[in-house]
Design an enzyme around this catalytic site. Sequence first.
Site, PDB file in Angstrom:
ATOM      1  N   LYS A  65      17.119 -21.758 -18.301  1.00 34.70           N
ATOM      2  CA  LYS A  65      17.257 -22.617 -16.804  1.00 34.70           C
ATOM      3  C   LYS A  65      18.162 -22.101 -16.054  1.00 34.70           C
ATOM      4  O   LYS A  65      17.848 -22.381 -14.758  1.00 34.70           O
ATOM      5  CB  LYS A  65      17.777 -24.077 -17.512  1.00 34.70           C
ATOM      6  CG  LYS A  65      16.749 -24.861 -18.252  1.00 34.70           C
ATOM      7  CD  LYS A  65      17.236 -26.248 -18.541  1.00 34.70           C
ATOM      8  CE  LYS A  65      16.110 -26.858 -19.356  1.00 34.70           C
ATOM      9  NZ  LYS A  65      16.484 -28.224 -19.696  1.00 34.70           N
ATOM     10  N   GLY A 129      25.138 -27.358 -20.445  1.00 33.05           N
ATOM     11  CA  GLY A 129      23.975 -27.409 -19.415  1.00 33.05           C
ATOM     12  C   GLY A 129      23.228 -28.924 -19.379  1.00 33.05           C
ATOM     13  O   GLY A 129      22.889 -29.201 -18.211  1.00 33.05           O
ATOM     14  N   ASN A 150      34.740 -33.123 -24.167  1.00 33.65           N
ATOM     15  CA  ASN A 150      34.005 -32.122 -24.637  1.00 33.65           C
ATOM     16  C   ASN A 150      35.298 -31.428 -25.867  1.00 33.65           C
ATOM     17  O   ASN A 150      36.325 -31.333 -25.542  1.00 33.65           O
ATOM     18  CB  ASN A 150      33.681 -31.159 -23.683  1.00 33.65           C
ATOM     19  CG  ASN A 150      32.838 -29.999 -24.076  1.00 33.65           C
ATOM     20  OD1 ASN A 150      31.635 -30.656 -25.057  1.00 33.65           O
ATOM     21  ND2 ASN A 150      33.122 -28.790 -24.027  1.00 33.65           N
ATOM     22  N   ARG A 151      34.523 -30.657 -26.637  1.00 30.51           N
ATOM     23  CA  ARG A 151      35.427 -30.068 -27.805  1.00 30.51           C
ATOM     24  C   ARG A 151      36.257 -29.221 -27.038  1.00 30.51           C
ATOM     25  O   ARG A 151      37.474 -28.792 -27.124  1.00 30.51           O
ATOM     26  CB  ARG A 151      34.375 -29.186 -28.748  1.00 30.51           C
ATOM     27  CG  ARG A 151      35.063 -28.651 -29.752  1.00 30.51           C
ATOM     28  CD  ARG A 151      34.150 -27.932 -30.929  1.00 30.51           C
ATOM     29  NE  ARG A 151      33.120 -27.140 -30.163  1.00 30.51           N
ATOM     30  CZ  ARG A 151      32.014 -26.741 -30.903  1.00 30.51           C
ATOM     31  NH1 ARG A 151      31.726 -27.054 -32.219  1.00 30.51           N
ATOM     32  NH2 ARG A 151      31.033 -26.138 -30.353  1.00 30.51           N
TER      33      ARG A 151
HETATM   34  P1  ATR Z   1      23.183 -27.555 -23.672  1.00 28.46           P
HETATM   35  O1  ATR Z   1      22.483 -26.827 -22.543  1.00 28.46           O
HETATM   36  O2  ATR Z   1      22.164 -27.870 -24.591  1.00 28.46           O
HETATM   37  O3  ATR Z   1      24.080 -28.623 -23.226  1.00 28.46           O
HETATM   38  P2  ATR Z   1      25.347 -26.022 -24.573  1.00 28.46           P
HETATM   39  O4  ATR Z   1      25.740 -25.352 -23.138  1.00 28.46           O
HETATM   40  O5  ATR Z   1      25.378 -24.883 -25.908  1.00 28.46           O
HETATM   41  O6  ATR Z   1      23.923 -26.719 -24.762  1.00 28.46           O
HETATM   42  O7  ATR Z   1      26.347 -27.217 -24.892  1.00 28.46           O
HETATM   43  C1  ATR Z   1      26.573 -27.803 -26.093  1.00 28.46           C
HETATM   44  C2  ATR Z   1      27.310 -28.947 -26.201  1.00 28.46           C
HETATM   45  O8  ATR Z   1      27.385 -29.655 -27.480  1.00 28.46           O
HETATM   46  C3  ATR Z   1      28.694 -28.505 -25.759  1.00 28.46           C
HETATM   47  O9  ATR Z   1      29.287 -29.776 -24.987  1.00 28.46           O
HETATM   48  C4  ATR Z   1      29.387 -28.397 -27.032  1.00 28.46           C
HETATM   49  O10 ATR Z   1      30.802 -28.085 -26.986  1.00 28.46           O
HETATM   50  P3  ATR Z   1      31.566 -26.649 -26.580  1.00 28.46           P
HETATM   51  O11 ATR Z   1      31.717 -26.718 -25.137  1.00 28.46           O
HETATM   52  O12 ATR Z   1      33.028 -27.062 -27.044  1.00 28.46           O
HETATM   53  O13 ATR Z   1      30.993 -25.894 -27.338  1.00 28.46           O
HETATM   54  C5  ATR Z   1      28.797 -29.503 -27.761  1.00 28.46           C
HETATM   55  N1  ATR Z   1      28.922 -29.211 -29.365  1.00 28.46           N
HETATM   56  C6  ATR Z   1      28.276 -28.236 -29.936  1.00 28.46           C
HETATM   57  N2  ATR Z   1      28.504 -28.433 -31.343  1.00 28.46           N
HETATM   58  C7  ATR Z   1      29.575 -29.099 -31.232  1.00 28.46           C
HETATM   59  C8  ATR Z   1      30.374 -29.617 -32.477  1.00 28.46           C
HETATM   60  N3  ATR Z   1      30.188 -29.292 -33.665  1.00 28.46           N
HETATM   61  N4  ATR Z   1      31.375 -30.621 -32.193  1.00 28.46           N
HETATM   62  C9  ATR Z   1      31.486 -30.923 -30.905  1.00 28.46           C
HETATM   63  N5  ATR Z   1      30.742 -30.468 -30.008  1.00 28.46           N
HETATM   64  C10 ATR Z   1      29.948 -29.969 -29.932  1.00 28.46           C
END
Ligand code: ATR
Length: 278
Positions: A65, A129, A150-151
């Site tokens: 994207k 995203g 967010n984490r």
């Molecule tokens: P997308 O484009 O689908 O949003 P991404 O940019 O990889 O994909 O984002 C994934 C989201 O899920 C992020 O907010 C990620 O947190 P981080 O920014 O800290 O990586 C969150 N996420 C993924 N696995 C997680 C977990 N086990 N616990 C908490 N948050 C998680």
Amino acid sequence: MDHYAVFGNPVKHSRSPWIHTQFAAQTGAELDYRAQEVAAEQFEQQVLAFFGRGGAGLNITVPFKEQAHDLAQVLSDAARVAGAVNTLYQDDDGRLVGDNTDGVGMLRDILQNGGVLRQRRILVVGAGGAVRGVLPNLLAEQPAELLILNRTADRASALADRFRDLGPVRGGGYDLLTNSPATAPFDWIINGTSVGLSGGLPPLPASVVAPHTWSYDMVYGPGQTAFQQWCVDNAAARALDGLGMLVEQAAEAFFLWRGVRPQTAPVIAALRQELAVG
Ligand code: ATR
């Protein structure tokens, strides 16, 4: 016969060909819509080749994207603000136009389910995203407050900074909940993390949910998602999943391409049925 496709990687489980085939049948359109897996280094070349062959429109999914955004010669406001493109087509001058229908798709699904965001307190979980694409639409509804957790705290605060002009948005790590007085339950909790894809839950305390809380999980599955289940277990008023958003964003792309708005409700119901029977 007009040709459409969704480009992604992986893309073989995409429901977009099925959804657009339903829209075509409903509107009497003759079209061919395929899912095409594209190698990362070939994305640009494949997009240009598709339109070079006379292709009518593309949907773009993970992980392309942002690349599609950079490739487009003209961007809609939604695509520019989101920094991501999920729909491509050519304008009358042959320029490649990039749009993003994810935000409007989610909002339409929320409204069609009777949800109200205006003056509500919204908690958004995740800062990737998927969340970035819907924040402008959520803020356009004029919530009382929108908190992004967010984490990785920096990603949430960066998103809040980016959209601060659009409304009352703050962002940070999960500790914001425990360290701030704003621990009252939220009116809305929107899960935009990918943690549910492996069956997990975002690390939220049950105290964010109350009987008036509505929730939205941006993903979907054959049954309830783990997050939906968690919300229901904690007595939330409604727990929606992202299946409606998927169909609504597709309908908006179909409209951009063909100027005809398909009916989404029967397609959402049919897709729900499809998923249930496997
Ligand atoms: P997308 O484009 O689908 O949003 P991404 O940019 O990889 O994909 O984002 C994934 C989201 O899920 C992020 O907010 C990620 O947190 P981080 O920014 O800290 O990586 C969150 N996420 C993924 N696995 C997680 C977990 N086990 N616990 C908490 N948050 C998680």
